[in-house]
Design an enzyme around this catalytic site. Structure first.
Site, PDB file in Angstrom:
ATOM      1  N   HIS A   1      24.690  14.154 -79.581  1.00 45.28           N
ATOM      2  CA  HIS A   1      23.348  14.689 -79.803  1.00 45.28           C
ATOM      3  C   HIS A   1      23.335  16.205 -79.674  1.00 45.28           C
ATOM      4  O   HIS A   1      24.244  16.801 -79.108  1.00 45.28           O
ATOM      5  CB  HIS A   1      22.300  14.019 -78.915  1.00 45.28           C
ATOM      6  CG  HIS A   1      22.515  14.197 -77.435  1.00 45.28           C
ATOM      7  ND1 HIS A   1      23.495  13.540 -76.731  1.00 45.28           N
ATOM      8  CD2 HIS A   1      21.855  14.956 -76.536  1.00 45.28           C
ATOM      9  CE1 HIS A   1      23.416  13.881 -75.462  1.00 45.28           C
ATOM     10  NE2 HIS A   1      22.441  14.739 -75.303  1.00 45.28           N
TER      11      HIS A   1
ATOM     12  N   HIS B   1      22.110  18.539 -77.971  1.00 46.60           N
ATOM     13  CA  HIS B   1      21.865  19.335 -76.766  1.00 46.60           C
ATOM     14  C   HIS B   1      23.039  20.265 -76.467  1.00 46.60           C
ATOM     15  O   HIS B   1      24.185  19.964 -76.812  1.00 46.60           O
ATOM     16  CB  HIS B   1      21.606  18.427 -75.558  1.00 46.60           C
ATOM     17  CG  HIS B   1      20.204  17.891 -75.540  1.00 46.60           C
ATOM     18  ND1 HIS B   1      19.830  16.823 -74.763  1.00 46.60           N
ATOM     19  CD2 HIS B   1      19.101  18.279 -76.215  1.00 46.60           C
ATOM     20  CE1 HIS B   1      18.531  16.581 -74.949  1.00 46.60           C
ATOM     21  NE2 HIS B   1      18.072  17.451 -75.825  1.00 46.60           N
TER      22      HIS B   1
ATOM     23  N   ASP C   1      24.778  20.869 -73.945  1.00 43.40           N
ATOM     24  CA  ASP C   1      25.906  20.420 -73.115  1.00 43.40           C
ATOM     25  C   ASP C   1      26.852  19.454 -73.848  1.00 43.40           C
ATOM     26  O   ASP C   1      27.831  18.990 -73.269  1.00 43.40           O
ATOM     27  CB  ASP C   1      25.412  19.812 -71.790  1.00 43.40           C
ATOM     28  CG  ASP C   1      24.326  18.774 -71.961  1.00 43.40           C
ATOM     29  OD1 ASP C   1      23.683  18.742 -73.020  1.00 43.40           O
ATOM     30  OD2 ASP C   1      24.112  17.976 -71.024  1.00 43.40           O
ATOM     31  N   HIS C   2      26.558  19.165 -75.109  1.00 37.09           N
ATOM     32  CA  HIS C   2      27.439  18.303 -75.913  1.00 37.09           C
ATOM     33  C   HIS C   2      27.781  18.933 -77.261  1.00 37.09           C
ATOM     34  O   HIS C   2      28.770  18.584 -77.894  1.00 37.09           O
ATOM     35  CB  HIS C   2      26.791  16.930 -76.141  1.00 37.09           C
ATOM     36  CG  HIS C   2      26.304  16.330 -74.871  1.00 37.09           C
ATOM     37  ND1 HIS C   2      27.156  15.738 -73.956  1.00 37.09           N
ATOM     38  CD2 HIS C   2      25.068  16.281 -74.304  1.00 37.09           C
ATOM     39  CE1 HIS C   2      26.463  15.350 -72.894  1.00 37.09           C
ATOM     40  NE2 HIS C   2      25.191  15.670 -73.083  1.00 37.09           N
TER      41      HIS C   2
ATOM     42  N   HIS D   1      16.051  10.668 -77.001  1.00 38.39           N
ATOM     43  CA  HIS D   1      16.612  11.752 -76.165  1.00 38.39           C
ATOM     44  C   HIS D   1      16.708  13.036 -77.004  1.00 38.39           C
ATOM     45  O   HIS D   1      16.423  14.125 -76.522  1.00 38.39           O
ATOM     46  CB  HIS D   1      17.976  11.312 -75.644  1.00 38.39           C
ATOM     47  CG  HIS D   1      18.588  12.249 -74.670  1.00 38.39           C
ATOM     48  ND1 HIS D   1      18.271  12.265 -73.336  1.00 38.39           N
ATOM     49  CD2 HIS D   1      19.512  13.227 -74.845  1.00 38.39           C
ATOM     50  CE1 HIS D   1      18.968  13.208 -72.731  1.00 38.39           C
ATOM     51  NE2 HIS D   1      19.733  13.817 -73.620  1.00 38.39           N
TER      52      HIS D   1
ATOM     53  N   TYR E   1      11.378  15.463 -69.759  1.00 41.57           N
ATOM     54  CA  TYR E   1      10.435  15.546 -70.886  1.00 41.57           C
ATOM     55  C   TYR E   1       9.037  15.141 -70.446  1.00 41.57           C
ATOM     56  O   TYR E   1       8.855  14.190 -69.699  1.00 41.57           O
ATOM     57  CB  TYR E   1      10.832  14.588 -72.023  1.00 41.57           C
ATOM     58  CG  TYR E   1      12.117  14.899 -72.747  1.00 41.57           C
ATOM     59  CD1 TYR E   1      12.650  16.183 -72.773  1.00 41.57           C
ATOM     60  CD2 TYR E   1      12.785  13.888 -73.427  1.00 41.57           C
ATOM     61  CE1 TYR E   1      13.824  16.438 -73.459  1.00 41.57           C
ATOM     62  CE2 TYR E   1      13.966  14.133 -74.118  1.00 41.57           C
ATOM     63  CZ  TYR E   1      14.484  15.412 -74.134  1.00 41.57           C
ATOM     64  OH  TYR E   1      15.639  15.657 -74.804  1.00 41.57           O
TER      65      TYR E   1
ATOM     66  N   HIS F   1      28.115  11.483 -70.988  1.00 43.99           N
ATOM     67  CA  HIS F   1      28.364  11.935 -69.614  1.00 43.99           C
ATOM     68  C   HIS F   1      29.260  10.922 -68.916  1.00 43.99           C
ATOM     69  O   HIS F   1      29.007   9.711 -68.990  1.00 43.99           O
ATOM     70  CB  HIS F   1      27.054  12.079 -68.828  1.00 43.99           C
ATOM     71  CG  HIS F   1      26.241  13.261 -69.257  1.00 43.99           C
ATOM     72  ND1 HIS F   1      26.554  14.554 -68.904  1.00 43.99           N
ATOM     73  CD2 HIS F   1      25.143  13.344 -70.032  1.00 43.99           C
ATOM     74  CE1 HIS F   1      25.681  15.393 -69.443  1.00 43.99           C
ATOM     75  NE2 HIS F   1      24.805  14.681 -70.140  1.00 43.99           N
TER      76      HIS F   1
HETATM   77 ZN    ZN Z   1      21.144  15.477 -73.670  1.00 46.24          ZN
END
Ligand code: ZN
Length: 269
Positions: A79, A81, A83-84, A154, A185, A219
């Protein structure tokens, strides 16, 4: 701050020795921010790039295992975000791979900021999408086929990938799960994007139909990456093969979503 909203430990980007998980699937990510290398005779597939500063770790991990960056032909993403997807631009540049990603996350990836997280902390280097993926699309290379299950909520285009893997003469089914968490959120009275609550609900229904006995995710904490790694190669069966584990996780995640929504509805009354 977005990281804190994600509920992640401070050591999520600490380095981790790369290793083979199962069959032709290798772990090349950091301690909690995951990245997976799938090798084939025609080149390799890499899923996720961690934070911008995770990219160099992933590159080192690939070469430590004896593989070549230039052999990575396809890049995928769970996705959009930071951090990915943060390291993907650098990984794309270094490998020359084609980036195939969810159509609904494409605008975020190409802007270097997902629309769900705003603010400087959540920005990352933009990465061009070479092929936009829809639900049910497949990605094939060298006898490996991954199937995309678009499971939004997400993020608008969150994607769960599945693939069969041969190991020790047996076929297992891997799920590379994105995330269905609610990282701070605000869902009530107005969600982060129109249709988000319906997206979460339909994603849970879809995820319940996925049959997998190897649960991997965006994660490491989702599937006890580190605990299983401790037990790997110490006799007995591969600790990453746990039938039923993924479905238990999905049921729990749905329960958490429903509770969070109820909590916000009550607070908003
Ligand atoms: Zn995320």
């Amino acid at each position: 701050l977005a990281g804190i909203a994600h509920g992640q430990a401070r050591d999520w980007n600490d380095p981790l020795e790369p290793f083979r998980i199962i069959g032709n699937v290798y772990y090349v990510g950091a301690k909690d921010l995951t990245s997976y290398l799938i090798t084939t005779p025609q080149g390799d597939i890499l899923i996720d790039g961690g934070l911008p500063e995770t990219a160099s770790q992933i590159e080192r991990n690939i070469t430590t295992l004896g593989f070549k960056l230039k052999d990575v032909k396809i890049l995928l993403n769970s996705h959009a975000h930071y951090d990915h997807a943060g390291g993907l631009a650098e990984l794309k540049r270094k490998t020359g791979a084609k980036f195939e990603a969810s159509e609904r996350d494409k605008p975020g990836l190409e802007a270097g900021a997902s629309s769900e997280f705003t603010g400087v902390a959540a920005r990352y280097p933009a990465v061009a999408v070479d092929r936009a993926i829809k639900d049910g699309d497949t990605v094939s290379l060298g006898g490996v086929t991954l199937t995309a299950h678009v499971t939004p909520g997400h993020t608008k285009g969150s994607t769960t990938w599945t693939m069969p893997v041969e190991d020790d003469g047996e076929t297992h089914h891997i799920v590379f799960f994105c995330s269905t968490s609610v990282p701070g959120y605000k869902l009530v009275p107005k969600p982060v994007y129109p249709g988000q609550i319906e997206d979460y609900r339909s994603s849970f229904q879809k995820l319940k139909t996925i049959d997998a006995d190897v649960f991997l995710a965006a994660h490491g904490s989702f599937f006890d990456l580190l605990g299983k790694r401790e037990r790997l190669g110490k006799g007995g069966s591969n600790p990453y093969i746990v039938p039923g584990e993924f479905q238990r996780f999905v049921a729990n995640s749905e329960h958490q979503f429903v509770s969070e929504l109820k909590r916000q509805e009550t607070a908003n009354r």
